[in-house]
Design a protein around this motif. Structure first.
Motif, PDB file in Angstrom:
ATOM      1  N   PRO A  89     -26.862  -9.394  41.561  1.00 11.45           N
ATOM      2  CA  PRO A  89     -27.099  -8.666  41.773  1.00 11.45           C
ATOM      3  C   PRO A  89     -26.160  -7.217  41.575  1.00 11.45           C
ATOM      4  O   PRO A  89     -25.273  -7.460  42.273  1.00 11.45           O
ATOM      5  CB  PRO A  89     -28.012  -8.916  42.683  1.00 11.45           C
ATOM      6  CG  PRO A  89     -28.090  -9.513  43.144  1.00 11.45           C
ATOM      7  CD  PRO A  89     -26.828 -10.330  42.913  1.00 11.45           C
ATOM      8  N   THR A  90     -26.875  -6.471  40.874  1.00 14.53           N
ATOM      9  CA  THR A  90     -26.115  -4.856  40.578  1.00 14.53           C
ATOM     10  C   THR A  90     -26.609  -3.867  41.972  1.00 14.53           C
ATOM     11  O   THR A  90     -28.005  -3.662  42.261  1.00 14.53           O
ATOM     12  CB  THR A  90     -25.789  -4.674  39.554  1.00 14.53           C
ATOM     13  OG1 THR A  90     -27.511  -3.566  39.245  1.00 14.53           O
ATOM     14  CG2 THR A  90     -25.852  -4.979  38.442  1.00 14.53           C
ATOM     15  N   MET A  91     -25.082  -3.384  42.608  1.00 13.73           N
ATOM     16  CA  MET A  91     -26.232  -2.699  44.002  1.00 13.73           C
ATOM     17  C   MET A  91     -25.080  -0.895  43.540  1.00 13.73           C
ATOM     18  O   MET A  91     -25.297  -0.324  44.563  1.00 13.73           O
ATOM     19  CB  MET A  91     -25.316  -2.952  45.231  1.00 13.73           C
ATOM     20  CG  MET A  91     -25.794  -4.097  45.480  1.00 13.73           C
ATOM     21  SD  MET A  91     -25.596  -5.372  46.908  1.00 13.73           S
ATOM     22  CE  MET A  91     -24.055  -6.375  46.487  1.00 13.73           C
ATOM     23  N   SER A  92     -23.861  -1.009  43.346  1.00 11.33           N
ATOM     24  CA  SER A  92     -23.014   0.173  43.447  1.00 11.33           C
ATOM     25  C   SER A  92     -23.370   0.585  41.803  1.00 11.33           C
ATOM     26  O   SER A  92     -23.830   0.372  40.614  1.00 11.33           O
ATOM     27  CB  SER A  92     -21.594  -0.758  43.317  1.00 11.33           C
ATOM     28  OG  SER A  92     -20.814   0.580  43.004  1.00 11.33           O
TER      29      SER A  92
ATOM     30  N   LEU B 106     -18.282  -9.446  40.451  1.00 10.47           N
ATOM     31  CA  LEU B 106     -17.789  -9.470  41.828  1.00 10.47           C
ATOM     32  C   LEU B 106     -18.285  -7.104  42.697  1.00 10.47           C
ATOM     33  O   LEU B 106     -17.950  -7.402  43.782  1.00 10.47           O
ATOM     34  CB  LEU B 106     -15.807  -9.488  41.464  1.00 10.47           C
ATOM     35  CG  LEU B 106     -15.855 -11.097  40.998  1.00 10.47           C
ATOM     36  CD1 LEU B 106     -14.384 -11.480  40.707  1.00 10.47           C
ATOM     37  CD2 LEU B 106     -16.387 -11.507  42.908  1.00 10.47           C
ATOM     38  N   LEU B 107     -17.766  -6.983  41.395  1.00 10.74           N
ATOM     39  CA  LEU B 107     -18.299  -5.738  42.134  1.00 10.74           C
ATOM     40  C   LEU B 107     -19.524  -4.813  42.422  1.00 10.74           C
ATOM     41  O   LEU B 107     -19.598  -3.861  43.365  1.00 10.74           O
ATOM     42  CB  LEU B 107     -17.444  -4.436  40.935  1.00 10.74           C
ATOM     43  CG  LEU B 107     -15.723  -4.517  40.966  1.00 10.74           C
ATOM     44  CD1 LEU B 107     -14.882  -3.782  40.193  1.00 10.74           C
ATOM     45  CD2 LEU B 107     -14.798  -4.674  42.582  1.00 10.74           C
ATOM     46  N   GLY B 108     -20.141  -5.570  42.240  1.00  9.27           N
ATOM     47  CA  GLY B 108     -21.846  -5.050  41.953  1.00  9.27           C
ATOM     48  C   GLY B 108     -21.863  -4.032  41.315  1.00  9.27           C
ATOM     49  O   GLY B 108     -23.302  -3.332  41.694  1.00  9.27           O
ATOM     50  N   THR B 109     -21.532  -3.455  40.058  1.00 12.42           N
ATOM     51  CA  THR B 109     -22.292  -3.077  39.359  1.00 12.42           C
ATOM     52  C   THR B 109     -22.082  -3.664  37.834  1.00 12.42           C
ATOM     53  O   THR B 109     -21.039  -4.946  37.566  1.00 12.42           O
ATOM     54  CB  THR B 109     -20.647  -1.988  38.915  1.00 12.42           C
ATOM     55  OG1 THR B 109     -21.283  -0.616  38.176  1.00 12.42           O
ATOM     56  CG2 THR B 109     -19.666  -2.404  38.702  1.00 12.42           C
ATOM     57  N   ASP B 110     -23.119  -2.801  37.012  1.00 16.74           N
ATOM     58  CA  ASP B 110     -23.723  -3.248  35.045  1.00 16.74           C
ATOM     59  C   ASP B 110     -22.424  -2.023  34.555  1.00 16.74           C
ATOM     60  O   ASP B 110     -22.675  -1.895  33.508  1.00 16.74           O
ATOM     61  CB  ASP B 110     -24.529  -3.209  35.534  1.00 16.74           C
ATOM     62  CG  ASP B 110     -25.551  -1.827  35.290  1.00 16.74           C
ATOM     63  OD1 ASP B 110     -24.908  -1.531  36.181  1.00 16.74           O
ATOM     64  OD2 ASP B 110     -26.823  -2.374  35.781  1.00 16.74           O
TER      65      ASP B 110
ATOM     66  N   ASP C  70     -14.319   5.684  37.483  1.00 15.07           N
ATOM     67  CA  ASP C  70     -14.358   5.705  38.931  1.00 15.07           C
ATOM     68  C   ASP C  70     -12.114   5.377  39.131  1.00 15.07           C
ATOM     69  O   ASP C  70     -12.094   5.543  39.490  1.00 15.07           O
ATOM     70  CB  ASP C  70     -15.455   5.110  39.361  1.00 15.07           C
ATOM     71  CG  ASP C  70     -16.560   6.187  39.568  1.00 15.07           C
ATOM     72  OD1 ASP C  70     -16.476   7.486  40.515  1.00 15.07           O
ATOM     73  OD2 ASP C  70     -17.690   4.906  39.607  1.00 15.07           O
ATOM     74  N   TYR C  71     -12.860   4.004  38.302  1.00 23.80           N
ATOM     75  CA  TYR C  71     -11.613   3.531  38.458  1.00 23.80           C
ATOM     76  C   TYR C  71     -11.391   2.500  37.513  1.00 23.80           C
ATOM     77  O   TYR C  71     -12.270   2.325  36.184  1.00 23.80           O
ATOM     78  CB  TYR C  71     -11.781   1.852  39.258  1.00 23.80           C
ATOM     79  CG  TYR C  71     -11.779   2.878  40.962  1.00 23.80           C
ATOM     80  CD1 TYR C  71     -11.086   3.382  40.976  1.00 23.80           C
ATOM     81  CD2 TYR C  71     -13.005   2.403  40.925  1.00 23.80           C
ATOM     82  CE1 TYR C  71     -11.069   3.933  43.220  1.00 23.80           C
ATOM     83  CE2 TYR C  71     -13.153   2.869  42.230  1.00 23.80           C
ATOM     84  CZ  TYR C  71     -12.216   3.915  43.123  1.00 23.80           C
ATOM     85  OH  TYR C  71     -12.373   4.543  44.861  1.00 23.80           O
TER      86      TYR C  71
ATOM     87  N   ALA D 132     -10.379  -6.855  43.597  1.00 21.86           N
ATOM     88  CA  ALA D 132     -10.257  -6.936  45.726  1.00 21.86           C
ATOM     89  C   ALA D 132      -8.884  -5.731  45.715  1.00 21.86           C
ATOM     90  O   ALA D 132      -9.367  -5.080  47.016  1.00 21.86           O
ATOM     91  CB  ALA D 132      -9.546  -8.161  46.573  1.00 21.86           C
ATOM     92  N   ALA D 133      -8.730  -5.043  44.859  1.00 22.94           N
ATOM     93  CA  ALA D 133      -8.217  -3.617  44.673  1.00 22.94           C
ATOM     94  C   ALA D 133      -8.507  -2.490  44.683  1.00 22.94           C
ATOM     95  O   ALA D 133      -8.370  -1.344  44.683  1.00 22.94           O
ATOM     96  CB  ALA D 133      -6.547  -3.818  43.720  1.00 22.94           C
ATOM     97  N   VAL D 134     -10.174  -2.513  44.252  1.00 22.59           N
ATOM     98  CA  VAL D 134     -10.620  -1.843  44.029  1.00 22.59           C
ATOM     99  C   VAL D 134     -11.152  -1.087  45.258  1.00 22.59           C
ATOM    100  O   VAL D 134     -12.026  -1.794  45.437  1.00 22.59           O
ATOM    101  CB  VAL D 134     -12.029  -2.106  42.541  1.00 22.59           C
ATOM    102  CG1 VAL D 134     -12.403  -0.777  42.410  1.00 22.59           C
ATOM    103  CG2 VAL D 134     -11.469  -1.976  41.378  1.00 22.59           C
ATOM    104  N   PRO D 135     -11.129   0.443  44.907  1.00 21.50           N
ATOM    105  CA  PRO D 135     -11.917   0.747  46.549  1.00 21.50           C
ATOM    106  C   PRO D 135     -13.036   0.960  46.048  1.00 21.50           C
ATOM    107  O   PRO D 135     -13.373   1.211  45.191  1.00 21.50           O
ATOM    108  CB  PRO D 135     -10.908   2.251  46.792  1.00 21.50           C
ATOM    109  CG  PRO D 135      -9.504   1.541  45.858  1.00 21.50           C
ATOM    110  CD  PRO D 135     -10.001   0.432  44.685  1.00 21.50           C
ATOM    111  N   ARG D 136     -14.014   0.836  46.977  1.00 26.16           N
ATOM    112  CA  ARG D 136     -15.930   0.200  47.221  1.00 26.16           C
ATOM    113  C   ARG D 136     -16.045   2.141  47.579  1.00 26.16           C
ATOM    114  O   ARG D 136     -15.825   2.011  48.591  1.00 26.16           O
ATOM    115  CB  ARG D 136     -16.630  -0.642  48.140  1.00 26.16           C
ATOM    116  CG  ARG D 136     -16.525  -2.257  48.491  1.00 26.16           C
ATOM    117  CD  ARG D 136     -16.678  -2.284  46.504  1.00 26.16           C
ATOM    118  NE  ARG D 136     -15.932  -3.742  46.449  1.00 26.16           N
ATOM    119  CZ  ARG D 136     -15.219  -4.405  45.840  1.00 26.16           C
ATOM    120  NH1 ARG D 136     -13.685  -3.593  46.018  1.00 26.16           N
ATOM    121  NH2 ARG D 136     -15.028  -5.843  45.980  1.00 26.16           N
ATOM    122  N   LYS D 137     -16.776   2.411  46.476  1.00 28.66           N
ATOM    123  CA  LYS D 137     -17.727   3.955  46.773  1.00 28.66           C
ATOM    124  C   LYS D 137     -18.831   3.507  47.745  1.00 28.66           C
ATOM    125  O   LYS D 137     -19.446   2.634  47.296  1.00 28.66           O
ATOM    126  CB  LYS D 137     -17.481   4.354  45.821  1.00 28.66           C
ATOM    127  CG  LYS D 137     -15.792   5.136  45.150  1.00 28.66           C
ATOM    128  CD  LYS D 137     -16.360   5.822  43.908  1.00 28.66           C
ATOM    129  CE  LYS D 137     -14.805   6.524  43.169  1.00 28.66           C
ATOM    130  NZ  LYS D 137     -14.820   7.492  42.685  1.00 28.66           N
TER     131      LYS D 137
END
Length: 194
Positions: free
Chosen positions: A43-46, A102-106, A120-121, A189-194
């Motif tokens: 599921p996407t959350m970000s 893994l990052l919870g974004t689509d 963002d990155y 794991a290296a991507v900062p979470r916003k």
């Protein structure tokens, strides 16, 4: 039956029982087509927007045949095991899907993206090797860099040398999919979470 016709009758019977292989020629192995597959979606959350690319691949992988490194300086290509689409395109799509999960974004967009896209990155990848490493293993050697989307400054970078056992082309395609997922785990794991 006369003695002269007996050998001909035996030959005819042998051909019939043997499937007429003398007439039909040697059996040719069928060509099989393979693809990499992504990990299950999450599921996407970000709302994070990730730019993926550029992704660079070596020229020797720009062909449909599955490659195998026979030794340090020699590559062999299988005529019977082929990629169903260009390997680089398949790699990018699966990596993007894995990063998305893994990052919870689509919102993972492939390079080049629009100038006004508020990335963002960004993630750049230089693949040096991505093939079978002899008959019983597959390998991925790549350098990745995560950059800040606004400034472009590097935030993290690493050289990965991943390997997985695989003996058949079917196992190789599945194992190579797992290597892409392992790469995605390290990048995420290296991507900062916003």
């Amino acid at each position: 039956m006369t003695a002269a016709r007996l050998p001909l009758a035996a030959l005819a019977l042998a051909l019939a029982l043997g499937g007429c292989t003398l007439l039909s020629g040697p059996k040719v192995e069928p060509t099989r087509f393979y693809v990499l597959t992504a990990a299950p979606a999450m599921p996407t959350m970000s709302k994070m927007l990730i730019g993926l690319g550029p992704v660079r691949f070596p020229g020797y992988l720009d062909r449909p045949q599955m490659a195998m490194r026979a030794d340090a300086n020699r590559i062999e290509y299988s005529e019977w095991a082929r990629w169903a689409e260009p390997l680089k395109d398949n790699f990018e799509r699966v990596l993007g899907s894995d990063l998305s999960a893994l990052l919870g974004t689509d919102k993972v967009v492939k390079f080049p993206w629009y100038r006004n896209a508020a990335i963002d990155y960004s993630v750049t990848i230089d693949v040096s090797r991505f093939e079978r490493q002899g008959p019983n293993e597959v390998g991925l050697l790549a350098r990745w860099t995560v950059r800040d989307g606004e400034s472009g400054s590097p935030l993290a970078s690493d050289l990965v040398d991943l390997r997985h056992p695989a003996s058949t082309p079917e196992e190789a395609a599945a194992a190579m999919s797992e290597l892409v997922e392992q790469l995605a785990v390290q990048i995420a794991a290296a991507v900062p979470r916003k």
